[in-house]
Scaffold this motif. Structure first.
Motif, PDB file in Angstrom:
ATOM      1  N   GLY A 225       0.589  -1.362  -0.205  1.00  0.00           N
ATOM      2  CA  GLY A 225       0.217   0.036   0.189  1.00  0.00           C
ATOM      3  C   GLY A 225       0.884   1.555  -0.137  1.00  0.00           C
ATOM      4  O   GLY A 225       2.122   0.856   0.322  1.00  0.00           O
ATOM      5  N   THR A 226       0.087   2.190  -0.381  1.00  0.00           N
ATOM      6  CA  THR A 226       1.385   3.267  -0.287  1.00  0.00           C
ATOM      7  C   THR A 226       0.569   4.330   0.386  1.00  0.00           C
ATOM      8  O   THR A 226      -0.474   4.336   1.553  1.00  0.00           O
ATOM      9  CB  THR A 226       0.967   4.317  -1.574  1.00  0.00           C
ATOM     10  N   GLY A 227       1.306   5.631   1.145  1.00  0.00           N
ATOM     11  CA  GLY A 227       1.223   6.256   2.438  1.00  0.00           C
ATOM     12  C   GLY A 227       2.118   7.523   2.042  1.00  0.00           C
ATOM     13  O   GLY A 227       2.695   7.814   0.827  1.00  0.00           O
ATOM     14  N   TYR A 228       2.012   8.683   2.988  1.00  0.00           N
ATOM     15  CA  TYR A 228       2.929   9.397   2.352  1.00  0.00           C
ATOM     16  C   TYR A 228       3.186  10.185   3.639  1.00  0.00           C
ATOM     17  O   TYR A 228       3.070   9.728   5.058  1.00  0.00           O
ATOM     18  CB  TYR A 228       2.447  10.548   2.457  1.00  0.00           C
ATOM     19  N   GLY A 229       4.307  11.287   3.899  1.00  0.00           N
ATOM     20  CA  GLY A 229       4.705  11.966   5.391  1.00  0.00           C
ATOM     21  C   GLY A 229       5.212  13.210   5.390  1.00  0.00           C
ATOM     22  O   GLY A 229       5.845  13.931   4.043  1.00  0.00           O
TER      23      GLY A 229
END
Length: 187
Positions: A45-49
Motif C-alpha cells: 500500500g501507499t502512504g505519505y509523510g
C-alpha cells in the motif's frame, strides 16, 4: 575600519555556518510491503509523510536527523479466513550518516547514506470482519539509500527494512518500505 572588518568577519562566519548546518521541511511518498511467510497473500500500500530535517556537513561526510509524521497501508490475507487491511500512522525519528560521492560544486552533490528509523504508530486501524488484530506500536528499521542535492532541493530514495516483529501473537510480520522524499534547505 573596525566596523568594516567586523562586518566582513560576520558575513564570512554566516556563510561558513550555512555550509556547515542545513535544515528544512521534507515531504515523502512511501510504498509499504509486509514481509511475512505466515499468510497466503499480501499486498503493498501507499502512504505519505512530512518531516523536518537538520543536516551537519563535514567535508565529504554528513549526519542528518529527522522528526516527522507518516502514514502507510498494506493488507494480508489467509485462505479461508479473510483479509485484513492495515492503516498505520504516527511519528517517526531518523538518524542518517552519509557520504557525498559526487560533488557538483555549488550546484549540489550525489550522496549515499545509511541509518536507523524508529516509528511510533499512534493510530493503528485494522479492517477485519473476523476479529481484532493486535499490533506492535513501535517499529524499528535499518535503512540505506541514495540522494541528490540540487541547489536548495534534496531528493532521496531510501529503503527501510523493518527489524521489529509487528504481530505479538506469534506470526512474523515485518515491513519493507520504499520511500521517495523531496526536501528544501533553508540554509
Amino acid at each position: 575600519m573596525k566596523k568594516f572588518i567586523l562586518a566582513a568577519f560576520l558575513c564570512i562566519s554566516v556563510n561558513g555556518f550555512a555550509q556547515l548546518i542545513q535544515f528544512g521541511p521534507q515531504f515523502s511518498y512511501n510504498i509499504t510491503s509486509p514481509l511475512t511467510d505466515d499468510f497466503s497473500s499480501k499486498s503493498s500500500g501507499t502512504g505519505y509523510g512530512v518531516a523536518g530535517f537538520v543536516r551537519v556537513n563535514l567535508l565529504m561526510l554528513y549526519a542528518q536527523g529527522e522528526l516527522g509524521y507518516a502514514k502507510s497501508k498494506f493488507s494480508l490475507s489467509q485462505t479461508g479466513i479473510g483479509e485484513t487491511d492495515y492503516e498505520l500512522a504516527g511519528s517517526d525519528a531518523t538518524i542518517l550518516v552519509g557520504f557525498k560521492i559526487v560533488p557538483l560544486g555549488k550546484l549540489g552533490n550525489v550522496r549515499l547514506f545509511a541509518g536507523y528509523n524508529w516509528k511510533n504508530y499512534s493510530d493503528i486501524s485494522a479492517n477485519n470482519n473476523l476479529n481484532i488484530v493486535a499490533f506492535e506500536k513501535n517499529n524499528s528499521s535499518i535503512l540505506g539509500g541514495v540522494g541528490v542535492d540540487l541547489w536548495k532541493l534534496t531528493l532521496d530514495y531510501r529503503y527501510l527494512a523493518g527489524v521489529t516483529d509487528l504481530d505479538p501473537s506469534g506470526r512474523n510480520i515485518k515491513t519493507a518500505v520504499s520511500n521517495f522524499s523531496l526536501g528544501f534547505k533553508f540554509l
